[in-house]
Scaffold this active site. Structure first.
Site, PDB file in Angstrom:
ATOM      1  N   ASP A   1       0.842  -1.192   0.000  1.00 59.46           N
ATOM      2  CA  ASP A   1       0.000   0.000   0.000  1.00 59.46           C
ATOM      3  C   ASP A   1       0.881   1.247   0.000  1.00 59.46           C
ATOM      4  O   ASP A   1       2.046   1.200   0.403  1.00 59.46           O
ATOM      5  CB  ASP A   1      -0.872   0.048   1.256  1.00 59.46           C
ATOM      6  CG  ASP A   1      -1.797  -1.151   1.391  1.00 59.46           C
ATOM      7  OD1 ASP A   1      -2.017  -1.851   0.390  1.00 59.46           O
ATOM      8  OD2 ASP A   1      -2.275  -1.383   2.511  1.00 59.46           O
TER       9      ASP A   1
ATOM     10  N   ASP B   1       0.858   4.456   2.066  1.00 58.68           N
ATOM     11  CA  ASP B   1       0.269   5.096   3.244  1.00 58.68           C
ATOM     12  C   ASP B   1       0.743   6.540   3.318  1.00 58.68           C
ATOM     13  O   ASP B   1       1.927   6.828   3.107  1.00 58.68           O
ATOM     14  CB  ASP B   1       0.684   4.352   4.510  1.00 58.68           C
ATOM     15  CG  ASP B   1       0.148   2.931   4.543  1.00 58.68           C
ATOM     16  OD1 ASP B   1      -1.048   2.746   4.270  1.00 58.68           O
ATOM     17  OD2 ASP B   1       0.931   2.006   4.835  1.00 58.68           O
TER      18      ASP B   1
END
Length: 229
Positions: free
Chosen positions: A150, A152
């Protein structure tokens, strides 16, 4: 943190977080004290990259709450270090100046595109930066990001971000995530603590604010009664 050490101080002395460092700052450490029951991977991870991330937890004077990360997603360890062992700190927003060591990975591709987008007039005043594995690799230069990692983000919002502006920003982040084939997860740093952008943009009556004393449901993270805890 999935695993956490026992505090190296009397819990009654834990009153607040050290204001010299903020949640998600990365700290380079001179040493890491050993704690009973720490996971086997902790020592090797610290030798690989002597950094820890500031986490939201109370600490006594002279200590700062940090988290360590291993090579696996499940390898997370919360502990405390003495402030004298902190060599320097790197804030997420400072990492935007670091060239990605592996620019072709989706998380870095998405970050590069977002850096271009955030120059637009409606977002140019926002202070933001990468956290998680992306921020860790930019700070340490140690391979941490994978093809499925991901992206972030931390967005500092000391002043109130309107619901409309939040929804507009969320739409752009979701479009970037779709293009890159990964998740993009953003957290707003508000006077009340960390609030997920997706929650604030959704127009919920109350949102979860993550604080050093624990999460709290609140209606307005920018209300005068709230402060970093």
């Amino acid at each position: 943190m999935q695993i956490c050490a026992a505090p190296p101080f009397d819990s009654d002395r834990a009153s607040t977080a050290d204001t010299r460092w903020r949640s998600h700052d990365l700290l380079r450490l001179r040493r890491l004290p050993r704690f009973d029951g720490e996971p086997d991977w902790v020592r090797a991870a610290f030798e690989r990259a002597p950094y820890a991330v500031v986490r939201r937890a109370l600490a006594a004077d002279g200590f700062v709450a940090v988290g360590l990360r291993g090579t696996e997603r499940s390898q997370r360890y919360g502990t405390w270090v003495h402030v004298d062992d902190v060599e320097h700190a790197v804030a997420p927003e400072a990492l935007l100046e670091q060239p990605p060591p592996r620019a072709a990975l989706p998380a870095f591709v998405a970050l590069s595109a977002l850096r271009h987008d955030m120059r637009r007039a409606e977002w140019v005043d926002l202070v933001w930066g990468p956290t998680g594995s992306t921020g860790f690799e930019l700070a340490t230069r140690v391979p941490t990001v994978s093809a499925s990692s991901d992206l972030d983000l931390l967005i500092r919002t000391p002043e109130k971000l309107s619901r409309d502006a939040a929804a507009h920003l969320l739409d752009r982040l979701q479009a970037l995530a779709h293009q890159a084939g990964i998740r993009v997860d953003a957290q707003l740093e508000t006077p009340a603590g960390g609030v997920a952008l997706v929650e604030w943009a959704a127009g919920k009556t109350r949102v979860m604010a993550r604080q050093a004393r624990g999460p709290q449901l609140i209606a307005d993270p920018w209300a005068p009664a709230h402060g970093y805890l």
